[in-house]
Structure formats: C-alpha cells, structure tokens
Design an enzyme around this catalytic site. Structure first.
Site, PDB file in Angstrom:
ATOM      1  CD  GLU A   1      -2.780  -1.232  -0.117  1.00  0.00           C
ATOM      2  OE1 GLU A   1      -3.069  -0.200  -0.746  1.00  0.00           O
ATOM      3  OE2 GLU A   1      -3.123  -2.367  -0.495  1.00  0.00           O
TER       4      GLU A   1
ATOM      5  CG  HIS B   1      -0.825   1.124  -4.403  1.00  0.00           C
ATOM      6  ND1 HIS B   1      -0.722   0.841  -5.748  1.00  0.00           N
ATOM      7  CD2 HIS B   1      -1.306  -0.003  -3.824  1.00  0.00           C
ATOM      8  CE1 HIS B   1      -1.124  -0.389  -5.975  1.00  0.00           C
ATOM      9  NE2 HIS B   1      -1.473  -0.934  -4.819  1.00  0.00           N
TER      10      HIS B   1
END
Length: 168
Positions: free
Chosen positions: A120, A123
C-alpha cells in the site's frame, strides 16, 4: 480517409472540451475528497497512538516505510470488515491515508500484514492514486463525449431525412 472511413467534420471540439471538463473535473474532485469519502463510507478508527500489538505493527510499519521513502506519514486507519483487505488513497504522496480491515489483522501473520502495508505504501509513494485519476478522467471524457457524438449524429441524420422527404 483511412481504411475508407472519413472522420472529417465528425468531431465537435466544443463537445469534446465540455466532456473533458466534466470527465476530468469529476475525477479530480473525487481524488480531492477520497480520504473523506473513504472515512464516511467505512466505519474507520484512526490510529494516532497505538494501543494494541496489532495497532503497533500497523502504525510502526507505515511510519518506518514513510521515513525510508522520505514522505509525510500517511494517516493510518482500521475499519471493521471480516474481509482481509487494505487500501491507500489521498490526493498526493504527502497527503494520503492507509486503511486496513480488521479481517486482514485477524487472518494474516505479522510479517504478512507488514508486506501488505509495504504494498500500500508503494501505491502512495508512486502516486498511483493520481495516475488512476488521470486514467479515470480520460475514460470519463469518452463516456461523456460518445453519447454527445451519437446524439449529434442521429440528429443530423434525422434532419437530412426530413429535407429529402417529398411533400404529400
């Protein structure tokens, strides 16, 4: 004409400009409010001071990765869901949030949770939310423009048919 298709005169630039305005405008408004929308749609609890071992793992991992990447620490949230899931959102890598479901915490081992958080944070660091917004804006533009183009095409066809009708 290419391949026997002549598109000259079929592209209305003013319609395309309006479609781009609405398409990209909506996508960027969505990006600007993505953190607020995520918090509203999910029953989230922000972690600012970890109180349990799981919260220490989440918060500490995100903090460590953010320091290594030299970015602002994202907001860290936990939301109630039996599904193992996590996501990152926000308008930029220095204005983002990472959220983890309770199902992820219950079903994964500590090193697996850290791997999901690293994913994550990848990202966040790579600006994937912005890239996705640009792609959504482009797609939205065509979703607005194509119906305008079809409506114009049929309106012109109907006008031509009315001109060529013979009076009774």
């Amino acid at each position: 004409p290419m391949f026997g298709i002549d598109l000259r005169g079929s592209v209305d630039l003013s319609s395309l400009a309006w479609a781009a305005l609405f398409g990209f405008g909506g996508a960027f408004i969505s990006l600007a409010f993505s953190k607020q929308m995520a918090r509203i749609m999910l029953d989230c609890q922000q972690i600012t001071q970890p109180r349990s071992q799981a919260e220490h793992v989440i918060y500490g991992s995100v903090q460590e990765i953010a320091q290594r990447l030299h970015i602002t620490m994202p907001e860290v949230w936990v939301y109630d869901s039996p599904d193992p899931n996590a996501f990152a959102t926000g308008s930029s890598k220095n204005n983002s949030m990472v959220a983890v479901s309770t199902g992820l915490l219950q079903n994964l081992k500590e090193h697996e949770v850290k791997a999901v958080l690293a994913h994550e944070m990848g990202h966040v660091f790579n600006g994937d939310m912005f890239a996705t917004t640009v792609l959504a804006g482009l797609m939205n533009t065509f979703l607005y423009y194509i119906p305008m183009w079809v409506r114009r095409f049929f309106a012109e066809r109907d006008q031509d048919a009315l001109k060529h009708e013979s009076p009774p």
